[in-house]
Design an enzyme around this catalytic site. Structure first.
Site, PDB file in Angstrom:
ATOM      1  CG  ASP A 263      -2.157   0.928   0.952  1.00 28.31           C
ATOM      2  OD1 ASP A 263      -2.097   1.742   0.009  1.00 28.31           O
ATOM      3  OD2 ASP A 263      -3.151   0.854   1.703  1.00 28.31           O
TER       4      ASP A 263
HETATM    5  C1  NOJ Z   1      -3.864   4.121   0.262  1.00 25.04           C
HETATM    6  C2  NOJ Z   1      -5.085   3.281   0.407  1.00 25.04           C
HETATM    7  O1  NOJ Z   1      -5.053   2.553   1.615  1.00 25.04           O
HETATM    8  C3  NOJ Z   1      -5.299   2.303  -0.744  1.00 25.04           C
HETATM    9  O2  NOJ Z   1      -6.559   1.725  -0.601  1.00 25.04           O
HETATM   10  C4  NOJ Z   1      -5.150   3.001  -2.066  1.00 25.04           C
HETATM   11  O3  NOJ Z   1      -5.414   2.110  -3.125  1.00 25.04           O
HETATM   12  C5  NOJ Z   1      -3.764   3.575  -2.142  1.00 25.04           C
HETATM   13  N1  NOJ Z   1      -3.606   4.557  -1.095  1.00 25.04           N
HETATM   14  C6  NOJ Z   1      -3.442   4.205  -3.501  1.00 25.04           C
HETATM   15  O4  NOJ Z   1      -4.068   5.415  -3.632  1.00 25.04           O
END
Ligand code: NOJ
Length: 700
Positions: A263
């Site tokens: 993530d």
């Molecule tokens: C953080 C988030 O937790 C995730 O769900 C998301 O896809 C990513 N950022 C990318 O933006």
């Protein structure tokens, strides 16, 4: 491109070039045509390194994608195209209802259609991969990200996750209107303690396997291309640095063979978790665990090469990770056409017309009618109405994760109603209150602001703000024929709202066509059919509260509920205000002729649905089981079958369901999944409080 060609390509890459494929950055790095800009300086990145990266996150337009791809290909050594990824969560430019609302449809075909259409629009803007679906099972409405979930039930979650993957990916990723899907967040993020985002998670392996894995398994079985690791800990180790989780659970048990991506900055955050000493250590822990793409940090970029040279990370791992990335680019047809989906779609306007119509239909299928006393709804053409409340004319109807959607282009509730009637007073302030007295019905539009929900949207209170409750009470003094329309992204404590309203329509954040879809349901042009995918508690103090809580040693019942030492609250009931699976239609559909045919190793339940009304209806029939004696404590009841059945006005329909050992198998302490011989109680109904209909004496 054939597999041998991919192998040859991999062989040609230097170690630095291989590591580059595992780095993902945002489009701002390319904003000056590759000149060293702020973001690059901040990451101490050279031009050569920039033209080796593998993927880009979060572009906005097709022109941006074209420019970045062409500049990149001019400068990069082997002509390996970039892959563009983005958060396309419930639509791209045309916004559909939030995922929690889509889950309320209890209809995989709705979810699949939404995913197919948002892929169509997103690919026309050059996106190749979406960071969707979110498979996190949730139990805590304080957590803002429940908005992105399918709610609290493993079966509903797994069924809908499969539909998302099928909808995005279609039959082949070579079709330029499809997106590769990335299921997230692996795993357990929905159990963040206290509902506080990014907080610790500590769950047993049984809970992990029984409740959290099924939706990820469903995504993997449906061919999902990527898995994103979560921010939280599992067995004390953050998922992004958790080798057991990624190797033994994800690769071995779930048999996942695609790309594992971190993530946003979760590799770097291993340092904040204090399980890594510095960036190099964080890189080691994440790569050693098996994370293949580092999203938005320079950890892999600056430390992975050295770790390989020093023999701490094997080149075999790097080769496998790069091959996963190249394979995905190949599946998407990027080697043949790096501009894959650009300029291959119908005109933007044509797509928009199709998507707008479907967004309206899907939104109307996703709303949940919570109350309808004395059948105040549907509205009648002759009704004189008033509309009041902070959401009456607001465009804030798209919900979180609608970053490309144009808020100002959403249809407001007042616009939607005005398209159906001219007999409506807009009541804006207290000078207008007297108008409330002379109308037949008052629609009060209440809810949350989109910023209060989604990522980083955790709250300790789940009631509506006091001003909104006061407004409702004020309206009640003038006119008691109140219909509350709710715009929100989480289960709310509606105890007070219920006291002052005759109807409550849970509209969630309905998306671009919000007002039209709400008006369709209020006027009965669409018969509501949504059901709650999460329980609505009576008070935040009951949280977490789900329909499938475990049996305890001191459950309350009709005989002991006045005693002190039983599992209960002194100041409130145990039950939900509105339980999982609950939702009304305008048709009062009834179940009859229920029959249980126990065949030992399987059971059949036959039933008939009767629609006594003058409207066509859809009802969600739900079958729950209770395994009477088990090796480990099991839920009071569990959903094992649901079906949204269409029944014409005045008609009845015969249906049937069959359960086998698969449906009642559960994880034992050794993490082996199997069914036990014994009695299974069966409950059939229209919500999770369905009545007992008989027993199944299971024998393998
Ligand atoms: C953080 C988030 O937790 C995730 O769900 C998301 O896809 C990513 N950022 C990318 O933006």
């Amino acid at each position: 491109m054939k597999k041998e060609k991919l192998d040859q390509l991999l062989e040609k890459l230097s170690l630095e070039e291989k590591v580059g494929q595992l780095v993902q950055l945002g489009p701002m790095f390319f904003s000056e045509g590759g000149e060293i800009t702020g973001p690059m300086q901040a990451m101490d990145m050279t031009k050569t390194e920039l033209y080796q990266i593998g993927s880009v996150l979060g572009t906005h337009t097709k022109e941006e994608v074209k420019n970045i791809q062409s500049t990149y290909l001019e400068h990069s050594a082997h002509g390996i195209p970039l892959m563009f990824m983005a958060d396309v969560i419930h639509g791209y430019e045309t916004i559909f209802p939030i995922p929690l609302a889509l889950a309320s449809s209890f209809d995989p075909s709705i979810v699949k259609e939404m995913a197919r259409l948002s892929a169509k629009e997103a690919t026309s803007a050059g996106v190749h991969v979406t960071f969707s679906p979110m498979a996190d099972l949730v139990r805590d409405p304080r957590w803002g990200r429940v908005l992105e979930s399918n709610g609290e039930d493993p079966l509903l979650n797994a069924t809908l996750i499969k539909a998302y993957v099928e909808g995005y990916q279609g039959d082949s990723l070579l079709d330029p209107e499809t997106l590769a899907a990335c299921v997230k967040h692996f795993i357990g993020y929905g159990e963040a303690e206290g509902g506080r985002d990014y907080n610790t998670v500590d769950i047993s392996d049984l809970v992990l396997y029984q409740n959290h894995l099924p939706a990820f398994k469903a995504a993997i079985d449906a061919g999902v291309k990527l898995v994103m690791t979560s921010f939280n800990t599992i067995r004390g180790i953050p998922a992004t640095g958790n080798r057991w989780l990624l190797q033994e659970v994800l690769r071995r048990d779930l048999n996942f063979d695609g790309v594992i991506i971190s993530d946003w900055a979760s590799v770097h955050e291993l340092i904040n978790h204090r399980v890594a000493a510095d960036k190099r250590d964080a890189t080691f822990k994440a790569a050693n665990a098996g994370v293949e793409i580092d999203m938005m940090t320079d950890n892999y970029q600056h430390h992975l090469v050295d770790l390989v040279k020093e023999g701490l990370i094997s080149e075999e791992f790097i080769n496998q990770a790069v091959m996963h990335v190249l394979q995905l680019k190949n599946d998407l047809g990027l080697f043949e056409d790096p501009y894959r989906s650009l300029d291959k779609h119908p005109e933007k306007e044509i797509i928009e017309v199709e998507l707008r119509a479907e967004s309206r239909r899907i939104a109307s299928q996703s709303m949940v009618l919570l109350e309808n006393q004395q059948a105040i709804l549907p509205l009648q053409k002759e009704d004189q109405l008033a509309l009041i409340g902070p959401l009456a004319e607001s465009h804030d109807l798209l919900g979180a994760w609608s970053w490309i959607g144009k808020t100002e282009q959403s249809v407001t509730i007042s616009e939607g109603l005005l398209s159906k009637t001219k007999q409506i007073e807009m009541v804006k302030d207290r000078h207008d209150y007297v108008k409330l007295k002379y109308v037949d019905k008052v629609i009060v539009a209440l809810g949350e602001h989109s910023e209060e929900t989604g990522e980083g949207g955790s709250k300790t209170e789940i009631t509506l703000p006091q001003e909104q409750i006061d407004l409702l009470k004020e309206v009640y003094k003038w006119n008691q024929n109140i219909i509350v329309v709710l715009i929100n992204g989480r289960p709310l404590d509606l105890t007070e709202i219920k006291m002052y309203s005759r109807a409550i329509l849970e509209a969630w954040f309905p998306g671009s066509e919000a007002g039209n879809a709400i008006a369709d349901v209020l006027y009965g042009d669409v018969n509501p059919s949504g059901k709650l995918p999460m329980s609505f508690p009576r008070s935040v103090g009951q949280v977490p509260l789900t329909y499938n809580m475990m049996s305890t040693g001191r459950a309350i019942n009709e005989y002991n509920h006045t005693q002190k030492y039983v599992s209960k609250y002194l100041d409130n009931e145990n039950t939900a205000l509105y339980p999982f699976g609950y939702g009304l239609t305008y048709s009062n559909v009834k179940l009859s002729e229920v029959e249980v045919i126990d065949k030992g190793d399987n059971v059949t339940v036959n039933y008939t649905l009767i629609n006594p009304s003058m409207l066509d209806a859809q009802e969600v029939v739900q079958l729950y089981v209770k395994d009477m004696v088990t090796e480990v404590a099991r839920p009071e009841r569990e959903l094992k079958y649901f079906e949204k059945v269409f029944i014409s006005a005045g008609a009845s329909k015969k249906c049937s369901v069959n359960l086998t050992s698969e449906d009642i198998a559960y994880y034992h302490p050794d993490l082996i999944k199997k069914a036990d011989d014994g009695t299974i109680e069966l409950y059939l109904g229209l919500d999770s409080q369905a009545p007992l209909i008989g027993s199944w004496h299971y024998k393998a």
